[in-house]
Design an enzyme around this catalytic site. Structure first.
Site, PDB file in Angstrom:
ATOM      1  N   HIS A   1       0.846  -1.193   0.000  1.00 23.22           N
ATOM      2  CA  HIS A   1       0.000   0.000   0.000  1.00 23.22           C
ATOM      3  C   HIS A   1       0.880   1.242   0.000  1.00 23.22           C
ATOM      4  CE1 HIS A   1      -3.015   2.957   1.373  1.00 23.22           C
ATOM      5  NE2 HIS A   1      -3.909   2.108   0.910  1.00 23.22           N
TER       6      HIS A   1
ATOM      7  N   ASP B   1      -8.084  -3.935  -0.639  1.00 22.71           N
ATOM      8  CA  ASP B   1      -8.493  -4.372  -1.976  1.00 22.71           C
ATOM      9  C   ASP B   1      -8.388  -5.892  -2.125  1.00 22.71           C
ATOM     10  OD1 ASP B   1      -8.938  -1.732  -3.094  1.00 22.71           O
ATOM     11  OD2 ASP B   1      -6.772  -1.475  -2.980  1.00 22.71           O
TER      12      ASP B   1
END
Length: 382
Positions: A263, A319
Site C-alpha cells: 500500500h 483491496d
C-alpha cells in the site's frame, strides 16, 4: 545563487489543510474516523451511523440514526430520465464511465444543484449517498436486460443495495458484508479522489461537479481498480492447488507482483484488511463457494513467509479481501470500483462540506524546466 526548490512528486508529505474527518497512520496501521477506530466501527456500526459521524462529528442517538436512515432511503430514488439514459447506454460501457455520467445528469433534477449553502449541501449529500447506491445496483440489471428495482424506504442502505441488485430483501449475510465493506471504505484521508473533490469545491463549483471529479479520479487503475486486478489474479490461479506453482512461476521469478499486497501509505497491516478478511471468511464458510477465499488465504500465507515481502513490510490491503467479498456476492469484477465510489460517497461529501465551510481556492505551483529566451522565427523560415 538560485533559490533551492523542493519538489514533492506525487504531493507526498504535502499537508494542504486541517480536517476532523479521519486519521490515517500508515506506520502503525491505524485508521480513525472522527475519533473512532475503524475496527470498532466495522464491528458495530451501520453505514448510516458512520455517515452521521462524518457529517456531524459525533455518533447519532437512536432517533437521529433512524431519521438519517429513512432520509437516505427516501432520497435514493433516481429520476426516471436518468434511468432511461442508462437504458440507452451501450451495455459494454465501462461501469465507472456510466456512473460518472449518471451522477452528472442527476444535477439536472436536483432542486439544490447550484446552491452551495450549508443546508443545501447537506440535502444534496443525502440524495447523492442514496442515489449512488441505486445507480450501482441498477446498472448490472440494465445490462442483463432486467427490470430496475426501486429502493425500499424501510431498509438500510446496505440492505437496499442487495435488494435492488438481487430482488432479495432478506439476505442478511450479504447485507452485513456490504455494510462492513462500505464502512471500511467510507473515508481515507487526503487520497487522490478526495483531494480532487476538495480542489473542485475550492473553485466554488457545486457538489455534483466535485463528485464527478472524484469519480473520474477513482476510475484510474492506480486508485480505484486494485480489487478488480486482485480478483482477476485469483481467477487466473483458478484453484487452491495451483497457488504454489503460480507463486513460484510469477512472483519468485520476479515477473509480476501480487495485486492487493502492499500500500502507498500502510507499512503495517492495513486495518481494513484485518476486518474484511473475517467477512470474507464468513461468506466462504456459508452457502457460497470457499474456493476464492482459500486461494487468497494460501497466497497471502506464501507472501507473509517470503523474505521479499517481510523485508519491505508488504501486507494484504483492503483491496485484496474486498475482491473476494464482492465476487462471492456474484458481482462482476468491473463493478468493484463503482461500489468503492458508493462507499466513499459519504466521505467525499463530508470533505466537500468541510472545504466549503472554510474555503480557499487551491492554486499549487510547478517548477518550470523548459527553455528560455528563444528567438521568434517566422513560419516560412521554420
Amino acid at each position: 545563487m538560485a533559490e533551492q526548490v523542493t519538489i514533492h512528486k506525487g504531493l507526498d508529505n504535502v499537508i494542504i489543510d486541517e480536517s476532523k474527518l479521519s486519521l490515517v497512520n500508515g506506520t502503525e496501521g491505524k485508521l480513525v474516523y472522527a475519533g473512532y477506530k475503524i475496527e470498532d466501527l466495522a464491528a458495530h456500526a451501520l453505514y448510516e451511523e458512520v455517515v452521521f459521524l462524518l457529517w456531524e462529528g459525533r455518533l447519532p442517538n437512536k432517533t437521529e440514526l433512524e431519521t438519517l436512515r429513512s432520509e437516505i432511503a427516501r432520497a435514493a430514488v433516481v429520476p426516471q430520465p436518468v434511468i432511461d439514459m442508462l437504458k440507452a447506454t451501450p451495455k459494454d460501457a465501462n461501469p465507472m464511465a456510466v456512473l460518472r455520467t449518471a451522477m452528472s445528469a442527476l444535477a439536472y433534477y436536483d432542486p439544490d444543484s447550484e446552491d452551495n449553502s450549508a443546508p443545501a449541501l447537506r440535502r444534496k449529500a443525502v440524495r447523492l449517498t442514496g442515489q449512488c447506491a441505486t445507480l450501482c445496483a441498477a446498472w448490472p440489471r440494465i445490462r442483463r436486460d432486467e427490470d430496475v428495482i426501486t429502493p425500499r424506504e424501510d431498509l438500510t442502505l446496505a440492505a437496499n443495495f442487495i435488494y435492488m441488485l438481487t430482488g432479495e430483501p432478506d439476505d442478511q449475510t450479504a447485507a452485513n458484508a456490504i455494510n462492513a465493506f462500505m464502512v471500511l471504505l467510507t473515508e481515507h484521508g487526503m487520497n487522490a479522489s478526495t483531494f480532487v473533490a476538495r480542489a473542485t469545491t475550492s473553485t466554488g463549483a457545486d457538489m455534483h461537479s466535485a463528485i464527478v471529479s472524484a469519480i473520474g479520479t477513482l476510475k484510474g487503475p492506480a486508485h480505484g481498480g486494485a480489487n478488480t486486478e486482485a480478483m482477476k489474479m485469483f481467477i487466473e490461479i483458478g484453484d487452491p492447488s495451483n497457488v504454489q506453482s503460480w507463486f513460484d512461476e510469477n512472483i519468485k521469478s520476479g515477473k509480476r507482483r501480487i495485486m492487493g499486497i502492499g500500500h502507498r501509505v500502510y507499512k503495517a497491516l492495513d486495518p481494513r484488511a484485518a476486518v474484511l478478511v473475517e467477512r470474507a471468511r464468513e461468506l466462504a464458510s456459508g452457502t457460497r463457494s470457499s474456493k476464492w477465499f482459500d486461494i487468497s488465504e494460501q497466497l497471502a500465507n506464501l507472501a507473509r513467509a517470503d523474505a521479499y515481502f517481510i523485508e519491505r513490510n508488504l501486507y494484504p490491503n483492503v483491496d485484496y479481501y474486498s475482491a473476494i467479498v464482492l465476487y462471492t456476492l456474484n458481482l462482476d469484477t468491473d463493478m468493484f470500483t463503482p461500489l468503492f465510489a458508493m462507499s466513499r460517497m459519504a466521505g467525499w461529501t463530508a470533505h466537500i462540506m468541510e472545504q466549503q465551510a472554510n474555503n480557499r481556492l487551491m492554486r499549487p505551483d510547478v517548477l518550470y524546466t523548459g527553455p528560455m529566451d528563444l528567438a521568434w522565427v517566422p513560419v516560412d523560415e521554420r
